[in-house]
Design a protein around this motif. Structure first.
Motif, PDB file in Angstrom:
ATOM      1  N   ALA A  20       0.839  -1.198   0.000  1.00  0.00           N
ATOM      2  CA  ALA A  20       0.000   0.000   0.000  1.00  0.00           C
ATOM      3  C   ALA A  20       0.873   1.247   0.000  1.00  0.00           C
ATOM      4  CB  ALA A  20      -0.920   0.001   1.216  1.00  0.00           C
ATOM      5  N   THR A  21       0.370   2.309  -0.600  1.00  0.00           N
ATOM      6  CA  THR A  21       1.058   3.596  -0.597  1.00  0.00           C
ATOM      7  C   THR A  21       0.509   4.457   0.537  1.00  0.00           C
ATOM      8  OG1 THR A  21      -0.512   4.385  -2.261  1.00  0.00           O
ATOM      9  CG2 THR A  21       1.577   3.512  -3.071  1.00  0.00           C
ATOM     10  N   PRO A  22       1.186   5.533   0.900  1.00  0.00           N
ATOM     11  CA  PRO A  22       0.785   6.298   2.087  1.00  0.00           C
ATOM     12  C   PRO A  22      -0.661   6.791   2.101  1.00  0.00           C
ATOM     13  CG  PRO A  22       3.000   6.911   1.466  1.00  0.00           C
ATOM     14  CD  PRO A  22       2.484   6.004   0.383  1.00  0.00           C
ATOM     15  N   GLU A  23      -1.253   7.021   0.935  1.00  0.00           N
ATOM     16  CA  GLU A  23      -2.623   7.537   0.941  1.00  0.00           C
ATOM     17  C   GLU A  23      -3.670   6.423   1.044  1.00  0.00           C
ATOM     18  OE1 GLU A  23      -1.750   6.675  -3.387  1.00  0.00           O
ATOM     19  OE2 GLU A  23      -0.669   7.527  -1.682  1.00  0.00           O
ATOM     20  N   GLN A  24      -3.231   5.152   1.020  1.00  0.00           N
ATOM     21  CA  GLN A  24      -4.172   4.040   1.084  1.00  0.00           C
ATOM     22  C   GLN A  24      -4.414   3.597   2.527  1.00  0.00           C
ATOM     23  OE1 GLN A  24      -2.067   1.447  -1.761  1.00  0.00           O
ATOM     24  NE2 GLN A  24      -3.782   1.727  -3.174  1.00  0.00           N
ATOM     25  N   ALA A  25      -5.622   3.097   2.771  1.00  0.00           N
ATOM     26  CA  ALA A  25      -6.045   2.788   4.140  1.00  0.00           C
ATOM     27  C   ALA A  25      -5.187   1.716   4.798  1.00  0.00           C
ATOM     28  CB  ALA A  25      -7.508   2.346   4.130  1.00  0.00           C
ATOM     29  N   ARG A  26      -4.643   0.787   4.042  1.00  0.00           N
ATOM     30  CA  ARG A  26      -3.905  -0.334   4.633  1.00  0.00           C
ATOM     31  C   ARG A  26      -2.427  -0.029   4.889  1.00  0.00           C
ATOM     32  NH1 ARG A  26      -7.426  -4.264   6.220  1.00  0.00           N
ATOM     33  NH2 ARG A  26      -5.839  -5.851   5.856  1.00  0.00           N
TER      34      ARG A  26
END
Length: 314
Positions: A106-112
């Motif tokens: 996951a990238t920083p803007e993703q919830a996980r």
């Protein structure tokens, strides 16, 4: 009936609570993940380590990428593979270990993202504290189009996105290759890194290094230094002048990941070494890591699948 229903509700509540706590980060980052600071790596004594001492070896990992096997729905397979790699690290006791990017899927803007960061921290905190653990940012760690915000989020969890350090007479440079790949979201970061790199390579002390190594996530190229632009390399527009700069500074080798397979090439005498993943492979190479032996006059390196690692390194 009421009793059965109460028991079921309680059990469900406890199960949900355990899942929540397993996924939640503690909010506190272990100090060992914050040693890349002020553009250096604090685990090493910069003055002492500028002197050649004796041959040593280090281990290069890449693409632990927690969550990739399941599309961010679970972490079990990555946990298993990383724990296997960590057991090898603790047994072999390298001079240091470096993980060349895509620590999470996951990238920083993703919830996980934070749950995956927390799992990485939990697992890699088990690395023997006597073995310095160096982390490098990849495109999943800061995004395919990184921004000052996404880089700041990475820094909060893992320290600086680019820095340098000395080990046993060898000068090591860690670069943020995602801004080399696409600087459009953070052109000021690319410029700052370039200005910093020029000073690092022109430092008179660097000229005295037995070797100069560069570590980053994206390969400069996979096989040939003039190969066409593609997803897995640095665009020629920035690749060509950077390669000239590195070769002028007698950089011995560039180490990268990102490809989820092994690849190898040369630009003049400089080696471009692309290492397969600890996490999910995308080719015939199994999950594994590279062992790099550093001699005073050269290096040797070999990739090992996690099931084929030797008991010791001579």
């Amino acid at each position: 009936m009421y009793l059965v229903r109460t028991i079921l509700l309680t059990a469900c509540s406890l199960f949900a609570s355990s899942l929540l706590h397993a996924e939640e980060p503690t909010g506190k980052v272990d100090a060992r993940f914050k040693q890349a600071k002020d553009r250096t790596f604090r685990a090493f004594d910069a003055e002492k380590e500028q002197t050649w001492q004796q041959p040593f070896f280090f281990m290069q990992l890449a693409d632990t990428q927690y969550g990739m096997f399941t599309g961010n729905k679970g972490l079990e397979k990555e946990k298993e593979l990383c724990q296997q790699a960590i057991a090898h690290i603790n047994r072999l006791k390298p001079r240091f270990v470096i993980v060349c990017g895509d620590l999470t899927n996951a990238t920083p803007e993703q919830a996980r993202y934070q749950a995956q960061v927390a799992q990485y921290h939990q697992d890699f905190s088990k690395v023997d504290p006597e073995i310095p653990l160096v982390c490098v940012c990849g495109n999943h760690d800061i995004g395919n189009r990184p921004t000052a915000k996404s880089i700041a989020q990475y820094d909060a969890n893992f320290g600086d996105d680019y820095f340098s350090f000395w080990v046993g007479g060898v000068f090591n440079v860690v670069l943020n290759s995602s801004v080399l790949r696409d600087p459009s979201g953070a052109p000021e970061v690319l410029q700052s890194q370039q200005d910093w790199l020029e000073k690092q390579l022109q430092n008179p002390q660097t000229e005295k290094a037995k070797h100069v190594f560069v570590f980053q996530h994206h390969p400069m190229f996979l096989e040939t230094d003039d190969e066409p632009d593609q997803y897995f390399n640095i665009p020629l527009e920035r690749r060509t002048p950077l390669l000239a700069q590195l070769k002028a500074a007698n950089v011995r080798a560039v180490f990268a990941g990102h490809y989820h397979r092994n690849a190898y090439g040369r630009s003049g005498a400089m080696e471009m070494i692309t290492t397969g993943p600890v996490g999910r492979p995308l080719g015939k190479d199994p999950s594994g890591f590279r062992i790099v032996k550093v001699q005073e006059d050269g290096i040797e390196h070999q990739y090992y699948g996690l099931d084929d690692v030797p008991e010791s390194i001579e």
